[in-house]
Design an enzyme around this catalytic site. Structure first.
Site, PDB file in Angstrom:
ATOM      1  N   ASN A   7       0.860  -1.179   0.000  1.00 55.73           N
ATOM      2  CA  ASN A   7       0.000   0.000   0.000  1.00 55.73           C
ATOM      3  C   ASN A   7       0.901   1.235   0.000  1.00 55.73           C
ATOM      4  O   ASN A   7       1.491   1.576   1.024  1.00 55.73           O
ATOM      5  CB  ASN A   7      -0.883  -0.047   1.253  1.00 55.73           C
ATOM      6  CG  ASN A   7      -1.857   1.109   1.323  1.00 55.73           C
ATOM      7  OD1 ASN A   7      -1.799   2.032   0.517  1.00 55.73           O
ATOM      8  ND2 ASN A   7      -2.745   1.060   2.292  1.00 55.73           N
ATOM      9  N   ARG A  88      -2.352  -1.927  -3.713  1.00 56.42           N
ATOM     10  CA  ARG A  88      -3.582  -1.168  -3.542  1.00 56.42           C
ATOM     11  C   ARG A  88      -3.583   0.041  -4.475  1.00 56.42           C
ATOM     12  O   ARG A  88      -2.586   0.763  -4.568  1.00 56.42           O
ATOM     13  CB  ARG A  88      -3.667  -0.671  -2.110  1.00 56.42           C
ATOM     14  CG  ARG A  88      -4.879   0.180  -1.890  1.00 56.42           C
ATOM     15  CD  ARG A  88      -4.738   1.001  -0.657  1.00 56.42           C
ATOM     16  NE  ARG A  88      -5.973   1.709  -0.412  1.00 56.42           N
ATOM     17  CZ  ARG A  88      -6.064   2.747   0.378  1.00 56.42           C
ATOM     18  NH1 ARG A  88      -5.012   3.192   1.018  1.00 56.42           N
ATOM     19  NH2 ARG A  88      -7.215   3.352   0.563  1.00 56.42           N
ATOM     20  N   HIS A 177     -12.569   2.695  -0.036  1.00 59.13           N
ATOM     21  CA  HIS A 177     -12.579   1.697   1.051  1.00 59.13           C
ATOM     22  C   HIS A 177     -13.290   0.410   0.633  1.00 59.13           C
ATOM     23  O   HIS A 177     -13.741  -0.354   1.495  1.00 59.13           O
ATOM     24  CB  HIS A 177     -13.311   2.223   2.313  1.00 59.13           C
ATOM     25  CG  HIS A 177     -12.566   3.287   3.046  1.00 59.13           C
ATOM     26  ND1 HIS A 177     -13.208   4.284   3.732  1.00 59.13           N
ATOM     27  CD2 HIS A 177     -11.236   3.494   3.224  1.00 59.13           C
ATOM     28  CE1 HIS A 177     -12.307   5.077   4.288  1.00 59.13           C
ATOM     29  NE2 HIS A 177     -11.102   4.629   3.990  1.00 59.13           N
ATOM     30  N   ARG A 238     -10.977  15.669   6.470  1.00 59.97           N
ATOM     31  CA  ARG A 238     -11.811  15.984   5.294  1.00 59.97           C
ATOM     32  C   ARG A 238     -13.205  16.431   5.729  1.00 59.97           C
ATOM     33  O   ARG A 238     -13.761  15.873   6.677  1.00 59.97           O
ATOM     34  CB  ARG A 238     -11.943  14.758   4.390  1.00 59.97           C
ATOM     35  CG  ARG A 238     -10.628  14.273   3.821  1.00 59.97           C
ATOM     36  CD  ARG A 238     -10.872  13.147   2.824  1.00 59.97           C
ATOM     37  NE  ARG A 238      -9.630  12.534   2.426  1.00 59.97           N
ATOM     38  CZ  ARG A 238      -9.366  11.232   2.569  1.00 59.97           C
ATOM     39  NH1 ARG A 238     -10.276  10.409   3.082  1.00 59.97           N
ATOM     40  NH2 ARG A 238      -8.208  10.749   2.186  1.00 59.97           N
ATOM     41  N   GLU A 383      -7.664  -4.867   5.255  1.00 58.48           N
ATOM     42  CA  GLU A 383      -7.574  -4.595   3.813  1.00 58.48           C
ATOM     43  C   GLU A 383      -6.384  -5.323   3.187  1.00 58.48           C
ATOM     44  O   GLU A 383      -6.456  -5.783   2.058  1.00 58.48           O
ATOM     45  CB  GLU A 383      -7.439  -3.083   3.581  1.00 58.48           C
ATOM     46  CG  GLU A 383      -8.721  -2.344   3.900  1.00 58.48           C
ATOM     47  CD  GLU A 383      -8.511  -0.864   4.132  1.00 58.48           C
ATOM     48  OE1 GLU A 383      -7.963  -0.497   5.184  1.00 58.48           O
ATOM     49  OE2 GLU A 383      -8.911  -0.071   3.274  1.00 58.48           O
TER      50      GLU A 383
END
Ligand code: ADP
Length: 403
Positions: A7, A88, A177, A238, A383
């Site tokens: 990742n 990823r 996600h 965010r 993940e």
């Protein structure tokens, strides 16, 4: 069989090495501050953590160093012990409905999506290319954050802007996600729903980045993140969704450029912006306990934004069998979970064991009581394992292809 999951961020690279198909973790770790004056390489193995401070000029350098370390520590004998790598990628656009082997074509497609996710796709692509340069014969795959959400219908993914412009520039909701939501749905199927064929799940991945997903029978039907991860619920830094005219007024009144406004909404808003303290939910909670006004309103806003989306998806799904909390905050913050559930309990007849909730951090746990109309669980997400599983599956498919 050893599979590595990667990742890459613009200045970081996280990795985990798995023995597949069992999914046992051999080691993991990360490189931070890549291309900055002083970098950090952390390796976690057998419950120990080693940290090295050194300059890491590039992702390629980091990968070479990782492979050499794996050999010197006798984790692998040669580079060829690693059979596949999964990378990823945040933005797969409408081009990728599932994970894909890395080829000249798929690399060009990922590159074509850079304008939609410049902060993500570019370093991710560069990292995969660096890996190819070091291990040209390694089987590599892209695993996209967006592909799980490709099952959304047009009426769920379109934004109400002129249709021709939306099509011309591919401006629509892609979500993110997806790897996490898909993993959570699989755990729900295995451990909670079991033999029931049809189910409705609201999956809440609440970390620094946060999104909520409505899942029906294993398929994403709606999700909170939008064209980019900026959309949806409020997050660590965010803003999430808001009246788009805020963008216009911020630019006009503060004299900000387009780029600066985008950065402000991505990096300086959310919990960090409203609390004017920190993007870390623990700091904000602590300040709230001291009576800090901004922290109080930041947390309240954070909870309501999540609850609003859960409500919306309860309606969209026509009810819910299970609500899952996951990721940094969802797994580890009893306060957040209790507040979200409390704000919805009257409408949807939810009930959780408050004592059990207080004790639950980072473990699989059923929080709902038999009185609750919806089952409520904490499920740790993974993940990286999902990325390794996809790489393993595609590797098997490639091996079985007629030569
Ligand atoms: P990302 O992967 O998007 O960077 P994470 O899933 O790691 O984010 O989540 C980070 C968030 O989780 C932070 O706001 C942090 O405060 C919160 N978090 C992590 N551990 C705990 C904990 N033990 N208690 C409360 N919050 C926690």
């Amino acid at each position: 069989m050893l599979i590595i999951s990667i990742n890459a961020g613009s200045s970081s690279l996280k990795f985990k090495l798995y023995n597949m198909p069992r999914g046992t973790v051999i080691c993991g770790g990360l490189f931070e501050r890549i291309d900055l004056e002083s970098g950090i390489f952390t390796l976690k193995i057998n419950g120990t953590k080693e940290e090295k401070h050194l300059q890491v000029p590039s992702h390629g350098f980091a990968l070479q160093m990782l492979l050499d370390t794996l050999i010197s520590k006798k984790i692998i004998k040669s580079y060829h012990d690693i059979k596949a790598a999964g990378h990823r990628v945040v933005q797969g656009g409408s081009l990728f409905k599932r994970s894909a082997p890395i080829t000249t074509t798929s690399k060009a497609q990922v590159a074509s999506l850079i304008p939609l996710a410049p902060l993500h796709n570019e370093p991710e692509l560069n990292c995969a290319t660096a890996f190819e340069a070091i291990l040209p014969n390694l089987f590599q795959v892209f695993v996209f954050d967006t592909s799980f959400h490709q099952t959304m219908e047009e009426a769920d993914y379109l934004f109400p802007i002129p249709y021709d412009l939306a099509m011309k520039h591919q401006l629509r909701r892609y979500g993110a996600h997806g790897t996490s939501h898909q993993y959570l749905a699989k755990i729900v199927e295995q451990k909670i729903i079991r033999n029931k064929k049809s189910y409705k799940l609201i999956s809440c991945h609440i970390g620094s980045g946060a999104s909520i997903c409505a899942i029906k029978d294993g398929k994403s039907i709606a999700t909170s993140m939008g064209l980019t991860p900026l959309g949806g619920i409020m997050m660590g830094t965010r803003s999430g969704d808001m009246d788009p005219s805020v963008y216009y007024y911020l630019q006009k009144l503060e004299g900000l450029t387009n780029e600066a406004t985008f950065q402000l909404l991505n990096r300086k808003s959310g919990l960090a912006g409203v609390s004017m303290l920190s993007s870390d939910s623990r700091d904000v909670l602590e300040a709230e306990a001291r009576g800090d006004k901004n922290a109080i309103i930041a947390d309240e806003l954070f909870v309501r934004r999540s609850a609003d989306f859960i409500s919306q998806y309860y309606g969209r799904l026509g009810g819910a069998d299970v609500i899952v909390f996951s990721a940094g905050i969802g797994e580890n913050s009893p306060e957040y979970r209790e507040r979200v559930v409390r704000s919805l309990e009257e409408a949807y007849k939810l009930d959780i064991d408050l004592e059990l909730n207080k004790k639950t951090r980072g473990t699989f746990m059923k929080l709902s009581t038999p009185k609750s109309k919806v089952k409520i669980y904490v499920i740790p997400t993974d993940e990286e394992l999902m990325i390794a599983k996809d790489a393993y599956q595609l590797y098997q498919e490639q091996q079985n292809e007629p030569k």
